[in-house]
Scaffold this motif. Structure first.
Motif, mmCIF file in Angstrom:
data_model
loop_
_atom_site.group_PDB
_atom_site.id
_atom_site.type_symbol
_atom_site.label_atom_id
_atom_site.label_comp_id
_atom_site.label_asym_id
_atom_site.label_seq_id
_atom_site.Cartn_x
_atom_site.Cartn_y
_atom_site.Cartn_z
ATOM 1 N N HIS A 3 58.686 -7.877 -9.012
ATOM 2 C CA HIS A 3 57.766 -9.000 -8.847
ATOM 3 C C HIS A 3 58.172 -9.854 -7.650
ATOM 4 O O HIS A 3 57.336 -10.255 -6.835
ATOM 5 N N GLY A 4 59.474 -10.123 -7.534
ATOM 6 C CA GLY A 4 59.953 -10.923 -6.406
ATOM 7 C C GLY A 4 59.723 -10.230 -5.084
ATOM 8 O O GLY A 4 59.375 -10.869 -4.085
ATOM 9 N N SER A 5 59.891 -8.897 -5.051
ATOM 10 C CA SER A 5 59.642 -8.139 -3.824
ATOM 11 C C SER A 5 58.172 -8.198 -3.437
ATOM 12 O O SER A 5 57.834 -8.331 -2.256
ATOM 13 N N ALA A 6 57.279 -8.100 -4.419
ATOM 14 C CA ALA A 6 55.848 -8.177 -4.140
ATOM 15 C C ALA A 6 55.477 -9.549 -3.592
ATOM 16 O O ALA A 6 54.652 -9.663 -2.673
ATOM 17 N N ILE A 7 56.082 -10.609 -4.148
ATOM 18 C CA ILE A 7 55.810 -11.962 -3.659
ATOM 19 C C ILE A 7 56.255 -12.098 -2.202
ATOM 20 O O ILE A 7 55.539 -12.653 -1.361
ATOM 21 N N ALA A 8 57.454 -11.565 -1.886
ATOM 22 C CA ALA A 8 57.982 -11.664 -0.518
ATOM 23 C C ALA A 8 57.099 -10.884 0.455
ATOM 24 O O ALA A 8 56.747 -11.388 1.538
ATOM 25 N N ARG A 9 56.725 -9.653 0.092
ATOM 26 C CA ARG A 9 55.885 -8.843 0.989
ATOM 27 C C ARG A 9 54.492 -9.439 1.127
ATOM 28 O O ARG A 9 53.903 -9.444 2.219
ATOM 29 N N GLY A 10 53.956 -9.953 0.029
ATOM 30 C CA GLY A 10 52.642 -10.568 0.093
ATOM 31 C C GLY A 10 52.635 -11.820 0.956
ATOM 32 O O GLY A 10 51.696 -12.059 1.725
ATOM 33 N N THR A 11 53.685 -12.624 0.852
ATOM 34 C CA THR A 11 53.789 -13.835 1.678
ATOM 35 C C THR A 11 53.891 -13.475 3.164
ATOM 36 O O THR A 11 53.271 -14.132 4.013
ATOM 37 N N ALA A 12 54.667 -12.437 3.484
ATOM 38 C CA ALA A 12 54.788 -12.000 4.875
ATOM 39 C C ALA A 12 53.439 -11.535 5.413
ATOM 40 O O ALA A 12 53.059 -11.861 6.553
ATOM 41 N N CYS A 13 52.689 -10.793 4.604
ATOM 42 C CA CYS A 13 51.358 -10.346 5.025
ATOM 43 C C CYS A 13 50.415 -11.535 5.215
ATOM 44 O O CYS A 13 49.620 -11.572 6.161
#
Length: 326
Positions: free
Chosen positions: A6-16
């Motif tokens: 979940h944390g990885s998805a949040i980080a990648r989504g924020t970068a996008c």
């Protein structure tokens, strides 16, 4: 492991989301770069290029995608193209050219608030009370961005200011509808990739631009020389590739990685980058109010990320064995 994913998805989504905002901020510059052209001409030029590029990229996959899409899907693509692209950009360009970038940015800056409030009704959404700090920071950022525009001594006088404000509010409504509808459309169609969905919206937007082309060209040829048309074409193609192709693809990727309540916050990046590009274009340093706005934008996004972090509960001690683990 679930919390880590979940944390990885949040980080990648924020970068996008940040990258999409950096590219979308360019659309505020286009009306200033080719101010002699009307908002309708800007919209048709940009989306003709977008549609042509989308058609070329989607060609090899057309048979496969056409079998996946129903009549309802095409209707969804058509209204998403209208609200998120065609109508939105006509209204945005009109707002910039009549009321100026500051006032338009102020109104568009409230997009995160509008989208987050709508998204709070979705299943498993973070409650609004947990998002209150982020929403307040975002609202403060929007107020700072438009502070100078609200100054009576600096505001555009008369009817132009009223028309510009109305168009900016219309653009706000259009993009709120698009952001919510697009996120939900992507979630309900896992068989269509975010890249293909972006290209399909490009086809729908390009078709709308073709319909509007006769109205955009009415009397335009005699009003502009070859140099002006060349600059207009370069701006149209550049914005189409950067914002409509790459920026939209990043946004769609983000929409599948983040919950809808967080998607709204990512729109703040567009406002932040639009300001940075504006400072560069005007060759000046930001004012204290603009620095405060940038700070509040960053704080708002970080606060929203914190609200979406998974809550880890400590394991019960041996003496607490009677309390079931959750």
């Amino acid at each position: 492991m679930i919390g880590a994913r979940h944390g990885s998805a949040i980080a990648r989504g924020t970068a996008c989301g940040a990258a999409a905002g950096a590219l979308w901020g360019l659309v505020f510059l286009a009306p200033a770069l080719v101010r002699d052209f009307t908002p309708l001409q800007l919209t048709v030029g940009r989306y003709l290029a977008y549609g042509a590029i989308a058609a070329a990229l989607i060609g090899p996959q057309w048979r496969r995608l056409s079998r996946l899409l129903t009549r309802r899907d095409w209707l969804t693509l058509a209204w998403l193209a209208l609200t998120g692209n065609t109508l939105y950009y006509v209204l945005l360009s009109t707002g910039v050219q009549t009321a100026g970038i500051p006032l338009t940015s102020l109104v568009i800056g409230f997009l995160p608030v509008a989208v987050t409030i709508v998204g709070s009704r979705d299943r498993d959404a973070v409650p609004l009370r947990q998002l209150a700090p982020s929403l307040l920071l975002g609202a403060g950022a929007a107020l700072c961005i438009g502070w100078q525009a609200l100054d009576p001594s600096a505001a555009t006088p008369g009817t132009r200011s009223i028309v510009g404000l109305a168009c900016a509010i219309g653009a706000l409504i259009c993009w709120t509808v698009y952001a919510v509808g697009n996120a939900r459309a992507l979630a309900s169609r896992p068989g269509v990739s975010v890249h293909d969905w972006n290209l399909l919206i490009g086809l729908a937007t390009g078709a709308q631009a073709i319909v509007l082309l006769p109205f955009a060209l009415s009397g335009a040829a005699a009003a502009h020389g070859m140099t002006a048309w060349g600059q207009f074409a370069a701006v149209s193609v550049g914005v189409a590739v950067a914002a409509s192709i790459i920026g939209n693809a990043l946004w769609n990727k983000m929409s599948r990685l983040l919950p809808l309540t967080m998607v709204g916050q990512m729109i703040l990046f567009e406002t932040l980058f639009a300001l940075l590009y504006g400072f560069f274009w005007e060759q000046r340093w930001p004012t204290p109010a603009e620095i405060a706005a940038a700070t509040l934008v960053i704080a708002s996004v970080l606060s929203c990320i914190h609200a979406h972090r998974p809550r880890h509960r400590p394991r019960p001690l041996a003496s607490d064995a009677g309390e079931p683990a959750r």
